[in-house]
Design a protein around this motif. Sequence first.
Motif, PDB file in Angstrom:
ATOM      1  N   LEU A 391      24.905 -80.218   7.863  1.00  0.00           N
ATOM      2  CA  LEU A 391      23.310 -80.507   8.764  1.00  0.00           C
ATOM      3  C   LEU A 391      22.951 -81.596   9.341  1.00  0.00           C
ATOM      4  O   LEU A 391      23.260 -82.517   9.165  1.00  0.00           O
ATOM      5  CB  LEU A 391      22.101 -80.144   7.630  1.00  0.00           C
ATOM      6  N   LEU A 392      23.149 -81.963  10.675  1.00  0.00           N
ATOM      7  CA  LEU A 392      23.009 -83.494  11.320  1.00  0.00           C
ATOM      8  C   LEU A 392      21.506 -82.919  12.053  1.00  0.00           C
ATOM      9  O   LEU A 392      21.258 -84.582  12.596  1.00  0.00           O
ATOM     10  CB  LEU A 392      23.457 -83.530  12.958  1.00  0.00           C
ATOM     11  N   LYS A 393      20.914 -82.242  12.158  1.00  0.00           N
ATOM     12  CA  LYS A 393      19.454 -82.053  12.481  1.00  0.00           C
ATOM     13  C   LYS A 393      18.759 -80.513  12.067  1.00  0.00           C
ATOM     14  O   LYS A 393      19.013 -79.883  12.662  1.00  0.00           O
ATOM     15  CB  LYS A 393      19.541 -82.256  14.396  1.00  0.00           C
ATOM     16  N   HIS A 394      17.424 -80.806  11.882  1.00  0.00           N
ATOM     17  CA  HIS A 394      16.453 -79.809  11.964  1.00  0.00           C
ATOM     18  C   HIS A 394      15.637 -80.197  12.570  1.00  0.00           C
ATOM     19  O   HIS A 394      15.022 -81.296  12.661  1.00  0.00           O
ATOM     20  CB  HIS A 394      16.585 -79.548  10.599  1.00  0.00           C
ATOM     21  N   GLU A 395      14.848 -79.660  13.222  1.00  0.00           N
ATOM     22  CA  GLU A 395      13.709 -79.147  13.684  1.00  0.00           C
ATOM     23  C   GLU A 395      13.176 -77.923  13.709  1.00  0.00           C
ATOM     24  O   GLU A 395      13.457 -76.564  14.593  1.00  0.00           O
ATOM     25  CB  GLU A 395      13.543 -80.098  15.096  1.00  0.00           C
ATOM     26  N   PRO A 396      11.861 -77.610  14.284  1.00  0.00           N
ATOM     27  CA  PRO A 396      11.039 -75.994  14.629  1.00  0.00           C
ATOM     28  C   PRO A 396      10.977 -76.176  15.954  1.00  0.00           C
ATOM     29  O   PRO A 396      11.242 -77.389  16.729  1.00  0.00           O
ATOM     30  CB  PRO A 396       9.514 -75.856  14.503  1.00  0.00           C
ATOM     31  N   ILE A 397      11.200 -74.549  16.484  1.00  0.00           N
ATOM     32  CA  ILE A 397      11.450 -74.377  18.028  1.00  0.00           C
ATOM     33  C   ILE A 397      10.734 -73.701  18.279  1.00  0.00           C
ATOM     34  O   ILE A 397      10.532 -72.540  17.089  1.00  0.00           O
ATOM     35  CB  ILE A 397      12.720 -74.662  18.801  1.00  0.00           C
ATOM     36  N   ARG A 398       9.949 -73.718  19.384  1.00  0.00           N
ATOM     37  CA  ARG A 398       9.308 -72.128  20.016  1.00  0.00           C
ATOM     38  C   ARG A 398       9.353 -71.744  21.410  1.00  0.00           C
ATOM     39  O   ARG A 398      10.459 -72.472  22.296  1.00  0.00           O
ATOM     40  CB  ARG A 398       7.856 -72.618  20.260  1.00  0.00           C
ATOM     41  N   HIS A 399      10.002 -70.341  20.714  1.00  0.00           N
ATOM     42  CA  HIS A 399      10.861 -69.807  21.964  1.00  0.00           C
ATOM     43  C   HIS A 399      10.405 -69.141  22.188  1.00  0.00           C
ATOM     44  O   HIS A 399       9.687 -68.068  20.790  1.00  0.00           O
ATOM     45  CB  HIS A 399      12.061 -70.332  21.586  1.00  0.00           C
ATOM     46  N   SER A 400      10.227 -67.667  23.453  1.00  0.00           N
ATOM     47  CA  SER A 400      10.534 -66.859  23.218  1.00  0.00           C
ATOM     48  C   SER A 400      12.104 -65.723  22.463  1.00  0.00           C
ATOM     49  O   SER A 400      12.461 -65.761  22.574  1.00  0.00           O
ATOM     50  CB  SER A 400      10.838 -65.959  25.063  1.00  0.00           C
ATOM     51  N   TYR A 401      11.264 -64.414  22.032  1.00  0.00           N
ATOM     52  CA  TYR A 401      12.121 -63.888  20.728  1.00  0.00           C
ATOM     53  C   TYR A 401      11.569 -62.129  21.186  1.00  0.00           C
ATOM     54  O   TYR A 401      10.004 -62.177  21.461  1.00  0.00           O
ATOM     55  CB  TYR A 401      11.673 -64.271  19.382  1.00  0.00           C
ATOM     56  N   MET A 402      12.885 -61.318  20.559  1.00  0.00           N
ATOM     57  CA  MET A 402      12.665 -60.270  20.414  1.00  0.00           C
ATOM     58  C   MET A 402      12.182 -59.532  19.581  1.00  0.00           C
ATOM     59  O   MET A 402      11.924 -60.163  18.393  1.00  0.00           O
ATOM     60  CB  MET A 402      13.861 -59.357  21.344  1.00  0.00           C
ATOM     61  N   HIS A 403      10.809 -58.923  19.960  1.00  0.00           N
ATOM     62  CA  HIS A 403      10.303 -58.370  18.577  1.00  0.00           C
ATOM     63  C   HIS A 403      10.206 -56.631  18.926  1.00  0.00           C
ATOM     64  O   HIS A 403       9.793 -56.021  19.846  1.00  0.00           O
ATOM     65  CB  HIS A 403       8.702 -59.078  18.792  1.00  0.00           C
ATOM     66  N   CYS A 404       9.905 -55.519  17.640  1.00  0.00           N
ATOM     67  CA  CYS A 404       9.155 -54.428  18.217  1.00  0.00           C
ATOM     68  C   CYS A 404       8.017 -54.274  18.786  1.00  0.00           C
ATOM     69  O   CYS A 404       6.853 -55.125  18.419  1.00  0.00           O
ATOM     70  CB  CYS A 404       9.095 -54.222  16.473  1.00  0.00           C
ATOM     71  N   TRP A 405       7.928 -53.414  19.828  1.00  0.00           N
ATOM     72  CA  TRP A 405       6.724 -53.301  20.772  1.00  0.00           C
ATOM     73  C   TRP A 405       5.963 -52.283  19.651  1.00  0.00           C
ATOM     74  O   TRP A 405       4.356 -51.899  20.221  1.00  0.00           O
ATOM     75  CB  TRP A 405       7.622 -52.131  21.924  1.00  0.00           C
ATOM     76  N   ARG A 406       5.744 -51.781  18.560  1.00  0.00           N
ATOM     77  CA  ARG A 406       4.978 -51.266  17.973  1.00  0.00           C
ATOM     78  C   ARG A 406       4.846 -52.452  16.527  1.00  0.00           C
ATOM     79  O   ARG A 406       3.652 -51.785  16.198  1.00  0.00           O
ATOM     80  CB  ARG A 406       6.127 -49.615  17.550  1.00  0.00           C
ATOM     81  N   HIS A 407       5.779 -52.673  16.160  1.00  0.00           N
ATOM     82  CA  HIS A 407       4.806 -53.232  15.120  1.00  0.00           C
ATOM     83  C   HIS A 407       4.774 -55.213  15.255  1.00  0.00           C
ATOM     84  O   HIS A 407       3.950 -55.431  13.684  1.00  0.00           O
ATOM     85  CB  HIS A 407       6.156 -53.490  13.715  1.00  0.00           C
ATOM     86  N   LYS A 408       5.350 -55.123  15.675  1.00  0.00           N
ATOM     87  CA  LYS A 408       4.878 -56.809  16.512  1.00  0.00           C
ATOM     88  C   LYS A 408       5.507 -57.551  15.864  1.00  0.00           C
ATOM     89  O   LYS A 408       4.871 -58.170  15.847  1.00  0.00           O
ATOM     90  CB  LYS A 408       3.475 -57.021  16.657  1.00  0.00           C
ATOM     91  N   THR A 409       6.488 -56.933  15.030  1.00  0.00           N
ATOM     92  CA  THR A 409       7.636 -57.738  13.823  1.00  0.00           C
ATOM     93  C   THR A 409       8.910 -58.683  14.182  1.00  0.00           C
ATOM     94  O   THR A 409       9.131 -57.592  15.315  1.00  0.00           O
ATOM     95  CB  THR A 409       7.605 -57.396  13.165  1.00  0.00           C
ATOM     96  N   PRO A 410       9.635 -59.479  14.517  1.00  0.00           N
ATOM     97  CA  PRO A 410      10.438 -60.217  14.504  1.00  0.00           C
ATOM     98  C   PRO A 410      11.770 -58.745  14.542  1.00  0.00           C
ATOM     99  O   PRO A 410      11.766 -58.626  13.797  1.00  0.00           O
ATOM    100  CB  PRO A 410      10.676 -61.652  14.125  1.00  0.00           C
TER     101      PRO A 410
END
Length: 943
Positions: A391-410
């Motif tokens: 592991l050289l680097k670990h950081e959180p990132i906020r980005h656009s990601y696909m979700h279910c249109w019914r359950h709103k889950t990733p």
Amino acid sequence: MTDYKATLNLPDTQFPMKAGLPQREPQTLQRWNDIGLYQKLRQIGEGRPKFVLHDGPPYANGSIHIGHAVNKILKDIITRSKTLAGYDAPYVPGWDCHGLPIEHKVETTFGKNQPADLTRERCRAYAGEQIEGQKADFIRLGVLGDWANPYKTMDFANEAGEIRALAEMVKQGFVFKGLKPVNWCFDCASALAEAEVEYQDKTSDAIDVAFACEDTDKLGTAFGLASLAKPASVVIWTTTPWTIPANQALNVHPEFDYALVDCGDRLLLLAEELVASCLQRYGLQGEVIATAKGQALELIRFRHPFYERFAPIYLADYVALDAGTGIVHSAPAYGEDDFRSCTGYGMSNDEILSPVQSNGVYVESLPFFGGQYIWKANPNIVAKLAEVGSLLKHEPIRHSYMHCWRHKTPLIYRATAQWFVGMDKVINDGSSLRRRALDAVEQTKFVPAWGQARLHGMIAGRPDWCISRQRNWGVPIPFFLHKESGDLHPRTVELMEAVAERVEQQGIEAWFKLDAAELLGDEAAQYDKISDTLDVWFDSGTTHWHVLRGSHPLGHTSGPRADLYLEGSDQHRGWFHSSLLTGSAIDGHAPYKELLTHGFVVDENGRKMSKSLGNVVAPQEVNDSLGADILRLWVSSTDYSGEMAVSKVILQRSADSYRRIRNTVRFLLSNLSGFDPAQHLLPAADMLALDRWAVDRALLLQREVEEAYGEYRFWNVYQKVHNFCVQELGGFYLDIIKDRQYTTAADSVARRSCQTALFHIAEALVRWIAPILAFTADEIWQYMPGERGESVMLTTWYQGLSELPQGFEMDRAFWDRVMAVKAAVNKELENLRAAKAIGGSLQAEVTLYGEASLLADLAKLGDELRFALITSTAVLAPLDSAPADAVTTEAAGLKLKIVKSAHAKCGRCWHHREDVGVNPAHPEICGRCVENIEGAGEVRHHA
């Protein structure tokens, strides 16, 4: 003082001024139902050219919202306008009934562990209940259709028809089974169609991971080095740590430059362009010791960070330099590009690692992480990478990601064995579905035109269509697979027809209850009967097959090809898309000739409708407060090609416009009192010039209205009709004719000419607004003079309007000049009224100072010029004789001067005339009024 009121032709009508739409509209709906209006339209439509608008089925779940209302009202405006244009334009509403949302609702209500047959039974019942509720709301909007016999995708005949449509595609060779990453929802436990995916922001773990080199000699050679003095690693960047356990390859771009960077204790392989940003991210210092093109790195192996296996480098054009390291880690089970890359290098389906189960949990046998839910395993995987020094680097990132249109889950991409419709499979005639569909797009007309490029791009870039789902409530894929080879039964198409015949009688349960031996006999032991169901987009996407030539054949001359599909812009990736693919596969062309797209509804500030924002406009509430015709008028007045803004304020503006149109119609009707067209209608040649102009103006407008309806520019219809009511009628013609209509003899040519024009205009106007103001137009129809049918919808565009003949002295240009002069006079009258110099316009005496050509035109009206200007006196004089205090107007070559009349006011016509009281028998009225009461009556020639 004598009361002359009884001598006037005062307006009179029972047509109410107050619309009372919320109360009257339900009564109109009941009347339409009582007279069988829709059925009568079908009867009179026999023999007419057919226009088929095929209804895209709304989903049978939940109450309708404002978007549903827009969609259905637009469709109704079109079918009504096509009917008035002389077409037979049936409208068969439909519903999409299968699929996960309904099954999910039933599971939520009754629990997840119900028997499958009971689940299907409850789903069917629930869908039926939802349809009835939505149907009532659609009818309340005034949408005219075959509501007693709509189509439903869950009707047995349609379920069977869908199986037959699939059989056609199997027969042509488009359907295949394959392992491939598909959009997968853990909550649905099923693959999702592209149209069921939406994007939301998500916080992910972004990690840079080092893979140690196994083939160090080959790596040195690739970079032109005799040997490597230090350990070397390639570095990848990913936002999905959970895919690292499934890594099987690494991807580089063949044309990019890659660098070997000396970082002290080891060498790192990075894209040359990203070296500086990567080292900064890792907090390292380094020096580039060699570079090489990506193609030189092909097949060099690197070790997985914590499993005993290797990851070779594969070349891939999809690798980009916008983020990361320029090297992509490849887990073929969990990415489309990864899958294509690995299978392109010969990796078989059996070799692809797929440790994530349908519920999102790793298989128990996976070392380190078995039995863990992937999202919860992410930090554990990161920790493992740190533990092994990768592991050289670990950081959180906020980005656009696909979700279910019914359950709103990733969602994730997940390779599963599914049934696909191949986009690029070359079938017997040498074509592919992609080629057929792209050709069909080019042959389709789009409104708005930009829709063509959008749909073309979607078809050009889309992957194979995964049509299988693992659910209970759906049309089955009735396949038998050989237990050893996994091949389809050689008589699959024949067997599918046998299943379809059973489904036609018993519904989809017929398949699930079927014993394979019933169809396969002794072969049954060799085959598995699969339990997959069809993607719900296949249900609606094949309605051109199982509705237009199945449950509701509409007898179109071009077979199952509809004239028009109309839906929201999201359906380029939904119903338009799936219908195009199935139509192109089965028939070789799109199932529609034209696609019309409307935008989404937003509030007046451009925000999406949301209960939390409190900006939702419910059509049911609008119906109850303002009336459906106000909602229909708003829809017609809005350019639907973009977002459609609505709010209470906007709807109130529509209500104001509605009142102007209604009041105009009420004026027409009230002044047709005592008019029987069978007795009193004058031929055009006998009508006064102003009346002939008004009818001619209505004819020109009707041509524009017909064209706008034909091109679906309903906002133009609204604008033109509203402006006609406000300007040409309210601001000019109707204002002028009041004097003649009220004061001349009841049966005089002057009055009957005026009433003839009003009748023609009313006959045309009620038809112009009928597609939009459906309830009001039918109400107007009941108050129109003369014999007529039960509904305005049982007619066509009015044919009684006449055009001004060529060479007519008072032609269109003449009346345009009169209108300009009248507008100039009105402006000055308003100024004088504001200054309290005069009261009403009939207190005014006006002198017009004009250029010779203008005076020559105005002189044609003679003494009737004052009636056109609605002043008691109107005098013409040369422009150069205008006094210094004359007002310069905006009308070309015109000045004017207005003074308050010194003459007495006629007690009957209210004109100020010098002959008021000349007749001793009538001391309160003017000579003209005396003639109209006791004599032969005043003669009018022009106005």
